[in-house]
Design an enzyme around this catalytic site. Structure first.
Site, PDB file in Angstrom:
ATOM      1  N   PRO A   1       0.843  -1.199   0.000  1.00 52.88           N
ATOM      2  CA  PRO A   1       0.000   0.000   0.000  1.00 52.88           C
ATOM      3  C   PRO A   1       0.876   1.246   0.000  1.00 52.88           C
ATOM      4  O   PRO A   1       1.948   1.261   0.617  1.00 52.88           O
ATOM      5  CB  PRO A   1      -0.801  -0.119   1.302  1.00 52.88           C
ATOM      6  CG  PRO A   1      -0.002  -1.029   2.171  1.00 52.88           C
ATOM      7  CD  PRO A   1       0.727  -1.968   1.249  1.00 52.88           C
ATOM      8  N   LYS A   2       0.458   2.261  -0.705  1.00 48.81           N
ATOM      9  CA  LYS A   2       1.179   3.541  -0.699  1.00 48.81           C
ATOM     10  C   LYS A   2       0.654   4.343   0.493  1.00 48.81           C
ATOM     11  O   LYS A   2      -0.342   5.059   0.395  1.00 48.81           O
ATOM     12  CB  LYS A   2       0.967   4.285  -2.017  1.00 48.81           C
ATOM     13  CG  LYS A   2       1.855   5.512  -2.176  1.00 48.81           C
ATOM     14  CD  LYS A   2       1.697   6.119  -3.555  1.00 48.81           C
ATOM     15  CE  LYS A   2       2.628   7.306  -3.726  1.00 48.81           C
ATOM     16  NZ  LYS A   2       2.300   8.410  -2.795  1.00 48.81           N
ATOM     17  N   VAL A   3       1.326   4.190   1.604  1.00 47.00           N
ATOM     18  CA  VAL A   3       0.892   4.821   2.851  1.00 47.00           C
ATOM     19  C   VAL A   3       1.050   6.336   2.735  1.00 47.00           C
ATOM     20  O   VAL A   3       2.077   6.838   2.266  1.00 47.00           O
ATOM     21  CB  VAL A   3       1.702   4.267   4.039  1.00 47.00           C
ATOM     22  CG1 VAL A   3       1.271   4.933   5.337  1.00 47.00           C
ATOM     23  CG2 VAL A   3       1.530   2.755   4.130  1.00 47.00           C
TER      24      VAL A   3
ATOM     25  N   ASP B   1      -3.006   6.167  -0.466  1.00 46.13           N
ATOM     26  CA  ASP B   1      -3.460   6.859  -1.675  1.00 46.13           C
ATOM     27  C   ASP B   1      -3.113   6.081  -2.934  1.00 46.13           C
ATOM     28  O   ASP B   1      -3.026   6.639  -4.019  1.00 46.13           O
ATOM     29  CB  ASP B   1      -2.912   8.286  -1.747  1.00 46.13           C
ATOM     30  CG  ASP B   1      -1.397   8.349  -1.794  1.00 46.13           C
ATOM     31  OD1 ASP B   1      -0.752   7.293  -1.638  1.00 46.13           O
ATOM     32  OD2 ASP B   1      -0.850   9.445  -1.984  1.00 46.13           O
ATOM     33  N   GLY B   2      -2.936   4.766  -2.783  1.00 47.70           N
ATOM     34  CA  GLY B   2      -2.652   3.920  -3.922  1.00 47.70           C
ATOM     35  C   GLY B   2      -1.792   2.741  -3.511  1.00 47.70           C
ATOM     36  O   GLY B   2      -1.761   2.349  -2.335  1.00 47.70           O
TER      37      GLY B   2
END
EC number: 6.5.1.2
Length: 561
Positions: free
Chosen positions: A124-126, A278-279
């Site tokens: 996950p793009k934290v 966010d991605g």
């Protein structure tokens, strides 16, 4: 309701240059708009990194930064000075540079990037603030903000106060450099439902302020890079987990193709997570030696971001519509944006008064999201163009008793009345949308809202743009309308009552309706004295009386003697 086309103002012309939409501005205006937006972004950037305060939502900042780059490319300007990175306040060198991550636009781009690469993993793009952690002899000795990727601020005193960050390590991690994201810890955060919550700004604020040590308890760490760490990803993840960086192990998945990446991306978007995202980031297990890492040159990893919940859209024109009740509604036409797979190219601003309060003009940048049932909604104006060329709204003399008859000033309300009478709430004329009504009226010049009853099949067939099947369908619908109930015809005449109230009244003819008193009307369901008075005004209106006589001559049920 139809847009007041003759009053549309300031439509911006656009052209494509290198695949980007470019405003057709004169060179002087383009230079001015670019300079103003560049300065605004720089000011927001400075406040954000120096004071830890976000003057604008993270997503809005990112989108306006992208818009600035787009404009600069449109005019062939150098984009290297765009203020999308933190200002260089710190002077502490990173032992290993932060490369940043390349953004991929869609699944096709993901497939292309993955082609030829092996041993791929997705995380996950934290959404937080990037940091370098330096461990020497088993102890945390330095913590450095990302800065410009080569050097940043010394955050060591603050990082030591965050309980979730291990202060000691052992084994291979006793002497190691780690890169990761400091994030706001959440319980059961569902990204799709809860959004970004401006998490990045909140974290930056906590790290910048001097008087909030207790607030640091709410921060966590997600390690996404261990330069020169174990080449084997499972071993790398295992050692990080044993050292106290367990989230990396839990949220790093092996992937073979774009379908698996998409599956993980969708799962993390809709599942409860301990952080805002966010991605996703796709990365190769095999990385270059750390001495080769440079800002902007990390070709072994890429991000596929989630589409924003709200999009910044450019206003291309302001238009007005007049509804059947005479209400003037303002609509902003937009350079199209995509929201949740929906192409959005206009948004309702509501009344003229609200439009004036918003102070929206062509060229402005507004934030648009989707409300219930996917209807575009105006959230805020995020950037105003220097030029404030606004249209003049139409006269406000329209009301619920105007424009039953066509005239030059009544065109839009008249068309709105036709659309209403053809709707399912009135006569239910299938296939009769606004375009069809407009074509018939332009060709046959209706005198009033029921003039279409006098059309012949030949006249309908000769209407420009009507195919044979279409004209035959309209002819059938017009004939079927003659058999509709008196109640539906009264609804078509826009009586200010609900259909339920009319049914309760029991009136089956115009003669019965004329005999009713105001007291009778206000006793009906959902009516009251005020609406009852409006019914009397409607019934006594000269145009309504004339229309009732015309319908009687057409032998419409309930209107004859």
């Amino acid at each position: 309701m139809r847009l007041w086309k003759s009053m549309a103002w300031g439509i911006l012309l656009w052209h494509s240059q290198s695949g980007a939409l470019c405003p057709a501005w004169p060179p002087a205006r383009a230079a001015e708009e670019i300079t103003r937006l560049q300065q605004q972004l720089a000011d927001w950037n400075d406040i954000y990194w120096k004071q830890g305060v976000s003057a604008v939502d993270d997503s809005v900042y990112d989108q306006l930064s992208a818009r600035l780059v787009q404009w600069q490319r449109c005019v062939g300007q150098d984009v290297s000075s765009t203020p999308v990175s933190p200002p260089l306040n710190g002077t502490t060198m990173h032992p290993v540079a932060h490369t940043g991550v390349r953004k991929l636009a869609d699944r096709q781009a993901v497939e292309q990037w993955m082609r030829g690469r092996s041993e791929l993993w997705v995380q996950p793009k934290v959404d937080g603030v990037a940091v370098t952690l330096v461990y020497q002899n088993g102890k945390l000795t330095r913590a450095i903000s990302r800065g410009n990727g080569l050097q940043g601020e010394d955050w060591t005193p603050k990082i030591r106060l965050i309980p979730s960050i291990p202060q000691t390590t052992q084994g291979a991690l006793a002497n190691a450099v780690l890169q990761g994201e400091i994030f706001l810890q959440r319980e059961g955060h569902i990204q799709q439902r809860m959004g970004g919550m401006n998490a990045r700004s909140k974290v930056a604020g906590m790290l910048m302020r001097q008087d909030n040590a207790s607030a640091l308890n709410s921060l966590g760490i997600f390690i996404w890079a261990w330069p020169d760490g174990p080449a084997n990803m499972p071993e790398r993840l295992s050692q990080l987990a044993k050292a106290g960086f367990s989230l990396t192990n839990k949220y790093t998945l092996a992937v073979k193709d774009a379908s698996e990446v998409e599956r993980a991306r969708q799962s993390w978007l809709t599942s409860a997570l301990p952080f805002v995202t966010d991605g996703v980031v796709i990365r190769m297990a095999k990385e270059p030696a750390s001495q080769h890492w440079r800002p902007g040159q990390g070709d072994w990893l890429a991000a596929w971001k989630y589409p924003p919940v709200a999009q910044v859209a450019q206003v291309s024109a302001i238009q007005f519509s007049v509804g059947k009740s005479g209400k003037i509604t303002v609509v902003a036409s937009l350079v199209p944006v995509i929201l949740d797979d929906k192409r959005v190219q206009r948004v309702n601003i509501d009344s003229v008064k609200r439009w004036e309060a918003w102070d929206i003009a062509p060229g402005d940048q507004i934030l648009v999201s989707l409300a219930g049932q996917g209807i575009p909604r105006l959230d805020e104006v995020v950037w105003r163009s220097r030029e404030r060329s606004k249209p003049v709204p139409p006269d406000s003399h329209f009301n619920s008793l105007t424009c039953f008859y066509a005239s030059e000033t009544c065109q839009e309300q008249f068309i709105s009345r036709l659309v209403w009478l053809g709707s399912r709430s009135a006569l239910g004329l299938d296939g009769m949308g606004e375009a069809s009504w407009r074509a018939l009226h332009q060709t046959h010049r209706f005198k009033h809202i029921f003039s279409w009853l006098a059309l012949t099949s030949a006249q309908i067939a000769n209407t420009p743009g009507f195919a044979k099947g279409k004209s035959e369908q309209i002819w059938r619908q017009f004939n079927l309308a003659r058999r509709q109930s008196f109640t539906r015809w009264i609804m078509a005449m826009d009586i200010p009552l609900t259909q339920a109230a009319l049914q309760a009244s029991g009136d089956r003819s115009w003669e019965q309706l004329l005999m009713r008193t105001e007291q009778h009307w206000w006793q009906l369901p959902a009516t009251g004295e005020r609406r009852a008075g409006r019914v009397i005004d409607w019934r006594n209106n000269p145009q309504i009386k004339t229309l009732s006589r015309w319908l009687a001559a057409q032998h419409i049920p309930g209107f004859g003697s």
